[in-house]
Every structure is written in structure tokens, then in C-alpha cells.
Scaffold this active site. Structure first.
Site, mmCIF file in Angstrom:
data_model
loop_
_atom_site.group_PDB
_atom_site.id
_atom_site.type_symbol
_atom_site.label_atom_id
_atom_site.label_comp_id
_atom_site.label_asym_id
_atom_site.label_seq_id
_atom_site.Cartn_x
_atom_site.Cartn_y
_atom_site.Cartn_z
ATOM 1 N N GLN A 104 12.759 5.368 -12.335
ATOM 2 C CA GLN A 104 11.990 6.183 -11.374
ATOM 3 C C GLN A 104 12.946 7.031 -10.549
ATOM 4 O O GLN A 104 12.511 7.849 -9.755
ATOM 5 C CB GLN A 104 11.234 5.280 -10.414
ATOM 6 C CG GLN A 104 10.276 4.324 -11.075
ATOM 7 C CD GLN A 104 9.630 3.428 -10.033
ATOM 8 O OE1 GLN A 104 8.665 3.813 -9.388
ATOM 9 N NE2 GLN A 104 10.162 2.248 -9.867
ATOM 10 N N ASN A 105 14.229 6.787 -10.715
ATOM 11 C CA ASN A 105 15.200 7.435 -9.830
ATOM 12 C C ASN A 105 15.510 8.854 -10.282
ATOM 13 O O ASN A 105 15.442 9.180 -11.468
ATOM 14 C CB ASN A 105 16.478 6.605 -9.744
ATOM 15 C CG ASN A 105 16.205 5.288 -9.060
ATOM 16 O OD1 ASN A 105 15.195 5.160 -8.370
ATOM 17 N ND2 ASN A 105 17.075 4.325 -9.240
ATOM 18 N N ASP A 107 18.497 10.308 -9.440
ATOM 19 C CA ASP A 107 19.917 10.469 -9.087
ATOM 20 C C ASP A 107 20.858 10.591 -10.289
ATOM 21 O O ASP A 107 22.056 10.800 -10.122
ATOM 22 C CB ASP A 107 20.372 9.307 -8.189
ATOM 23 C CG ASP A 107 20.108 7.935 -8.806
ATOM 24 O OD1 ASP A 107 20.199 7.789 -10.043
ATOM 25 O OD2 ASP A 107 19.832 6.996 -8.041
ATOM 26 N N HIS A 122 10.383 10.306 -12.976
ATOM 27 C CA HIS A 122 10.154 11.125 -11.779
ATOM 28 C C HIS A 122 11.069 12.350 -11.743
ATOM 29 O O HIS A 122 11.226 12.975 -10.700
ATOM 30 C CB HIS A 122 10.348 10.293 -10.504
ATOM 31 C CG HIS A 122 9.251 9.285 -10.300
ATOM 32 N ND1 HIS A 122 9.349 8.246 -9.406
ATOM 33 C CD2 HIS A 122 8.036 9.155 -10.893
ATOM 34 C CE1 HIS A 122 8.231 7.528 -9.459
ATOM 35 N NE2 HIS A 122 7.430 8.052 -10.349
ATOM 36 N N GLY A 213 14.897 -3.463 -8.711
ATOM 37 C CA GLY A 213 14.735 -2.666 -7.490
ATOM 38 C C GLY A 213 13.506 -1.790 -7.463
ATOM 39 O O GLY A 213 13.579 -0.640 -7.039
ATOM 40 N N SER A 215 9.449 -1.639 -6.074
ATOM 41 C CA SER A 215 8.463 -2.315 -5.219
ATOM 42 C C SER A 215 7.166 -2.602 -5.980
ATOM 43 O O SER A 215 6.358 -3.399 -5.537
ATOM 44 C CB SER A 215 8.139 -1.431 -4.018
ATOM 45 O OG SER A 215 7.526 -0.247 -4.479
ATOM 46 N N PRO A 240 15.734 -8.245 -4.070
ATOM 47 C CA PRO A 240 15.974 -9.208 -2.987
ATOM 48 C C PRO A 240 14.698 -9.648 -2.277
ATOM 49 O O PRO A 240 14.662 -10.739 -1.696
ATOM 50 C CB PRO A 240 16.889 -8.441 -2.013
ATOM 51 C CG PRO A 240 16.766 -7.004 -2.362
ATOM 52 C CD PRO A 240 16.296 -6.912 -3.781
ATOM 53 N N ALA A 253 20.832 -5.810 -6.780
ATOM 54 C CA ALA A 253 21.159 -5.370 -8.140
ATOM 55 C C ALA A 253 22.614 -5.691 -8.475
ATOM 56 O O ALA A 253 22.916 -6.208 -9.567
ATOM 57 C CB ALA A 253 20.896 -3.871 -8.255
#
Ligand code: NAD
Length: 266
Positions: A104-105, A107, A122, A213, A215, A240, A253
Site C-alpha cells: 500500500q506504500n 515510497d 496505491h 504494518g 491496520s 506491534p 517490522a
């Protein structure tokens, strides 16, 4: 639900089609904040004002200084980021098993870590497209840093909006092929194609999914692990705070993913 790392490693080791599905949490330890956590991005920049193109344009016109602050807060951490040990462990796993990353990142850190197949559902801040998606080019992280610095400079002083738009010209503006901008999926947009269709197909064929990571609140992307599970895959969740899936390995992670891969392949 189990929390046994050895059991998770067994599923990873025996997987024939492993999918790693990642969200903002995997890049948190590369210095890129998540959006939904307590100290997340949406606290300072509420999604109602910033999370779709229409609202963004309104904010740019009404509050150019705030618009510039938002752009800088999104761009600067991604410009400065490097892949962390979790991104690298996932890339290294390709030496042992058929791995596809669905992220979904925005970066591009999976690519930079060496992953060969990463579907960015995304989109990506570093990929520039025109409206018809006929042309695409990539900006480097160094160029992104220059854009972040130029925005930082432009937001202090007069005539903020025109100066910010000029600072942004490497990423967005009007060129000979019309408007160009980063290939990003904002709230209400359809997911990036062909990444989304391929991801749906890949999770249906997966026998093991490691979710890192996420949600689980970002739809429709969050449906991918659920689709995999409905098709018989084992879902391992690394996070976490957020427990779901068949096995929850609670931790960050960087703490968990390298250990999991090491337990699976050494
Ligand atoms: P999200 O829904 O992916 O939630 C973040 C998850 O990460 C939470 O479950 C949280 O518990 C977990 N997390 C926090 N720190 C972690 C760590 N160190 N290790 C592992 N997990 C950790 O993401 P969001 O923040 O709600 O963002 C929504 C969307 O915005 C994303 O799906 C993405 O498209 C975009 N986004 C991208 C980036 C990026 O490209 N790095 C960063 C923020 C947001």
C-alpha cells in the site's frame, strides 16, 4: 490465534507462493510516519482537508501555507528514507521462495531493497504520469529531496502558492502532454492498475501471506489478506498493535521480519 515464530517460519519455508502484503508500518522504522497511529499524520493533517484531490486543491487556494506544510510533511520523510532490515529481509527471501510483494506504500522502498516484483496498489510518489497514464517517468530520491527543500524554502514568505507550484514542477505541473503529477491513489480514487488486478489474482493463488504494518482499515486493499485466507492461505501478521490473521507476531517490522526469514531459511 497463535503467536509462535517457529510455526510461522514453517509456513513460510513450505510456501510455494508467498505474498508479502505491506502497509505504512513497514516503513515507520525508515523514518516515514504512518497515518493512523496515535502520533500519525492524520492528527496534524485531517483527511477531510487533505486526502482527496478536490480537497487538496481547495486547501491550496484557501490556505497555501498549510498546503505547503502538508506537502513538505509528506515528501521530506520519503525523500530521506532508505530501506530498513525488514524491506531487505523480504527482498533476500527471493533466493529461497517465490515471493511477490503487494504494498500500500508509495515510497518505493521495496524496489530499492532489491525486491523484483512489487505491486504498488496505491501508486508511488516517485512515479510521474499524465492523466491518461500514457507516459510515465521516475524521479530519484535525490530529486525528491531537492523538491522538499524547495517547498520548505517557498513556504516562508510572500506569494506562497505560485512559489510552491514552481518548487513542485519536477513532480506536478503542465507539460507538453498536458497535466502531469505523481501516480497516487487518494481517498475515493480507484486503485492503481494493473497493480490491483494482478494483486487480486496473486493472493487467490497464494498459500501463505505475511502482512506487515497494516491496520486493516484501508479498503479495498485490506481485502487482499482476507481473500487469501478465504482461498485457504495461512495469514501471518506482523504488527506491534494490531492482531489479526492466523498467527500474530507482535512487534515491529525490523524486530520481527528478519527473524522470521532467518528462522524460515537458515
Ligand atoms: P496502515 O493502515 O497501513 O496502518 C499502519 C499500521 O502499521 C498499524 O497497524 C500500526 O500498528 C502498524 N505499525 C506502526 N509502526 C510499526 C512498525 N514499526 N512495524 C510494523 N508495524 C507498525 O497505514 P496508515 O498509516 O493508516 O496509512 C494509510 C495509507 O496511507 C497506506 O495504506 C498508504 O497507502 C499510505 N501511507 C504510505 C506510507 C508510505 O509509503 N511509507 C506512509 C503512510 C501512509
Amino acid at each position: 490465534m497463535s503467536n509462535d515464530l517457529e510455526e510461522a517460519a514453517w509456513y513460510v519455508r513450505h510456501s510455494e507462493r508467498l505474498v508479502v502484503f505491506t502497509g505504512a508500518g513497514i516503513s515507520a522504522e525508515s523514518g516515514i510516519p504512518t497515518f493512523r497511529d496515535d502520533d500519525g499524520f492524520w492528527r496534524e493533517f485531517p483527511p477531510e482537508q487533505f486526502a482527496n484531490w478536490g480537497q487538496l486543491i481547495k486547501t491550496a487556494i484557501r490556505e497555501p501555507h498549510r498546503f505547503a506544510q502538508f506537502l513538505h510533511a509528506v515528501i521530506a520523510p520519503i525523500a530521506a528514507a532508505e530501506p530498513n532490515a525488514a524491506h531487505r529481509a523480504i527482498a533476500d527471501a527471493e533466493r529461497h521462495v517465490d515471493v511477490t510483494v503487494v504494498t500500500q506504500n508509495i515510497d518505493r522502498l521495496h524496489w530499492e531493497a532489491g525486491t523484483t516484483t512489487s505491486h504498488e496498489v496505491h501508486g508511488s510518489l516517485l512515479e510521474i504520469v499524465d492523466r491518461r497514464r500514457r507516459f510515465r517517468r521516475y524521479v530519484s530520491r535525490r530529486q525528491l529531496r531537492q523538491v522538499a527543500d524547495a517547498i520548505d524554502h517557498a513556504r516562508h514568505g510572500l506569494l506562497v502558492l505560485p512559489r510552491v507550484m514552481w518548487a513542485l514542477r519536477r513532480l506536478a505541473g503542465m507539460g507538453i502532454r498536458g497535466i502531469y503529477y505523481p501516480n497516487l491513489v487518494l481517498f475515493g480514487d480507484a486503485l492503481s492498475e494493473p497493480a490491483w488486478s494482478r494483486s487480486l489474482q496473486i493472493v487467490e493463488e497464494a498459500d501463505c501471506v505475511i502482512q506487515v504494518g497494516c491496520s486493516g482499515m484501508v479498503l479495498p486493499a485490506a481485502l487482499l489478506p482476507r481473500t487469501a485466507k478465504a482461498n485457504g492461505a495461512t495469514v501471518i501478521n506482523v504488527d506491534p498493535h494490531h492482531g489479526e490473521g492466523d498467527i500474530w507476531l507482535q512487534g515491529t517490522a525490523v524486530e520481527i521480519v528478519p527473524k522470521l526469514m532467518q528462522a524460515a531459511f537458515s
